[in-house]
Design an enzyme around this catalytic site. Structure first.
Site, PDB file in Angstrom:
ATOM      1  N   HIS A   1       0.832  -1.209   0.000  1.00 57.58           N
ATOM      2  CA  HIS A   1       0.000   0.000   0.000  1.00 57.58           C
ATOM      3  C   HIS A   1       0.864   1.255   0.000  1.00 57.58           C
ATOM      4  CE1 HIS A   1       1.187  -0.403   4.174  1.00 57.58           C
ATOM      5  NE2 HIS A   1       0.845   0.861   4.371  1.00 57.58           N
TER       6      HIS A   1
ATOM      7  N   ASP B   1       0.685   4.866   2.059  1.00 57.56           N
ATOM      8  CA  ASP B   1      -0.022   5.271   3.276  1.00 57.56           C
ATOM      9  C   ASP B   1      -1.129   6.277   2.994  1.00 57.56           C
ATOM     10  OD1 ASP B   1       1.279   3.674   5.141  1.00 57.56           O
ATOM     11  OD2 ASP B   1       2.945   5.075   5.294  1.00 57.56           O
TER      12      ASP B   1
ATOM     13  N   HIS C   1       4.637   0.031  -0.051  1.00 59.16           N
ATOM     14  CA  HIS C   1       5.457  -0.746   0.883  1.00 59.16           C
ATOM     15  C   HIS C   1       4.653  -1.857   1.550  1.00 59.16           C
ATOM     16  CE1 HIS C   1       3.657   2.428   3.359  1.00 59.16           C
ATOM     17  NE2 HIS C   1       3.818   1.633   4.401  1.00 59.16           N
TER      18      HIS C   1
ATOM     19  N   ARG D   1       5.740   5.621  14.056  1.00 58.48           N
ATOM     20  CA  ARG D   1       5.504   6.157  12.708  1.00 58.48           C
ATOM     21  C   ARG D   1       4.906   7.551  12.764  1.00 58.48           C
ATOM     22  NH1 ARG D   1       1.379   3.492   8.440  1.00 58.48           N
ATOM     23  NH2 ARG D   1       0.185   5.428   8.543  1.00 58.48           N
TER      24      ARG D   1
HETATM   25  C1  SIN Z   1       3.504   0.478   7.770  1.00 60.51           C
HETATM   26  O1  SIN Z   1       2.921   0.053   6.769  1.00 60.51           O
HETATM   27  O2  SIN Z   1       3.463   1.659   8.094  1.00 60.51           O
HETATM   28  C2  SIN Z   1       4.330  -0.472   8.631  1.00 60.51           C
HETATM   29  C3  SIN Z   1       5.469  -1.078   7.920  1.00 60.51           C
HETATM   30  C4  SIN Z   1       6.267  -1.971   8.820  1.00 60.51           C
HETATM   31  O3  SIN Z   1       5.867  -2.243   9.954  1.00 60.51           O
HETATM   32  O4  SIN Z   1       7.317  -2.472   8.387  1.00 60.51           O
END
Ligand code: SIN
Length: 306
Positions: free
Chosen positions: A127, A129, A282, A297
């Site tokens: 996805h 974000d 990602h 995050r």
């Molecule tokens: C995310 O998608 O923000 C998390 C990615 C991760 O935990 O590696």
């Protein structure tokens, strides 16, 4: 008589140069990967000189994923650095905000007395974000707090390279198309197998109404085109019959994550990874259940895709 004695009401001001941060001597080095760079020797706990900020900004645009090594910073410093790039977005999962820092989402598989302390299945599907928002994210930063001894990698796929590699006929087909993105697309599927997804309240549901974005977006700062669909949030191509829409999305999901477009990040202690959500998608590769992983995050708001 001294000058100070002649003007006693003027408060003392430090010399302007005392307020300016000094330049830092850091290196930006390409990763041994299809894209991405690491930054060595930068200390984000120190105020950033505008020219250092400009170097980081340019590197972010050029490399799409920056790995800032050895960052010993507080959540507040992470928030302050992230804010240099734009306003921060507050995640709909308020339960996993870092106490005192609503802009920080805890991404973790750790449970405290049986209760998850963070969103443990964030990134379970590819996805970009917050693509389910009218103004999706410009970029996100993850700061490693606690890492497992194995697993826990994060994969990034370059959506400019994926777009550039499409046959011209497919580029022509995609040019006028738009697609729906929904936070709820796979929510129940995730909820059925994880303890991290509570039923959403009416207020949360109102925050995540489906939105429509172009299938190919133009990066607002570099002008480069990128595929902008993902298996997590993209539900359908607008105006196509359901079977054609599904077939096209399935094809695009596969093309967007071909191995030659992917960088796999293996985390080191105190890494910050800062990626451009307008350029990459990602995926969290997963962590064995018995090992602990915790990251913080921050998510920067971007523009409406065009
Ligand atoms: C995310 O998608 O923000 C998390 C990615 C991760 O935990 O590696």
């Amino acid at each position: 008589m001294t000058a100070a004695a002649l003007s006693p009401t003027v408060p003392w001001q430090p010399a302007p140069q005392a307020l300016s941060p000094s330049r830092q001597d850091f290196e930006i080095r390409r990763l041994d990967a299809p894209f991405g760079a690491e930054i060595l020797g930068l200390d984000l706990s120190q105020p950033l000189h505008p020219e250092d900020f400009a170097r980081i900004h340019a590197a972010h645009l050029a490399h799409h994923v920056l790995v800032l090594r050895s960052q010993h910073i507080t959540p507040e410093q992470q928030v302050q650095f992230s804010r240099r790039f734009g306003p921060l977005q507050i995640h709909v999962q308020k339960k996993f905000q870092l106490p005192g820092h609503p802009e920080v989402l805890i991404v973790s598989n750790i449970k405290d007395n049986g209760e998850p302390i963070g969103l443990g299945d964030a990134g379970h599907f590819w996805h970009s974000d917050l693509s389910y928002k009218q103004q999706p994210s410009l970029g996100s930063l993850l700061h490693a707090q606690e890492l497992p001894s194995e697993g826990g990698d994060t994969l990034f796929a370059d959506q400019h390279a994926a777009y550039d590699a499409l046959p011209q006929a497919l580029k022509n087909t995609l040019a006028p198309l738009t697609a729906e993105h929904s936070y709820l697309a796979r929510y129940e599927e995730l909820r059925a197998r994880s303890p991290w997804r509570p039923a959403l309240t009416a207020a949360q549901l109102a925050e995540v109404q489906p939105v429509v974005h172009p299938v190919v977006r133009t990066h607002p700062e570099t002008g480069r085109k990128a595929l902008f669909v993902s298996e997590h949030f993209t539900t359908r191509i607008i105006g196509l019959p359901e079977d054609e829409s599904r077939a096209l999305l399935t094809e695009l999901f596969a093309l967007s994550v071909r191995p030659e477009f992917v960088y796999r990040h293996r985390w080191l202690a105190h890494d910050i990874v800062f990626w451009d959500n307008r350029s990459v998608i990602h995926l969290a590769a997963g962590t064995p259940d018995h090992l602990r992983r915790k990251l913080y995050r921050t998510t920067i708001e971007g523009d409406s895709p065009y």
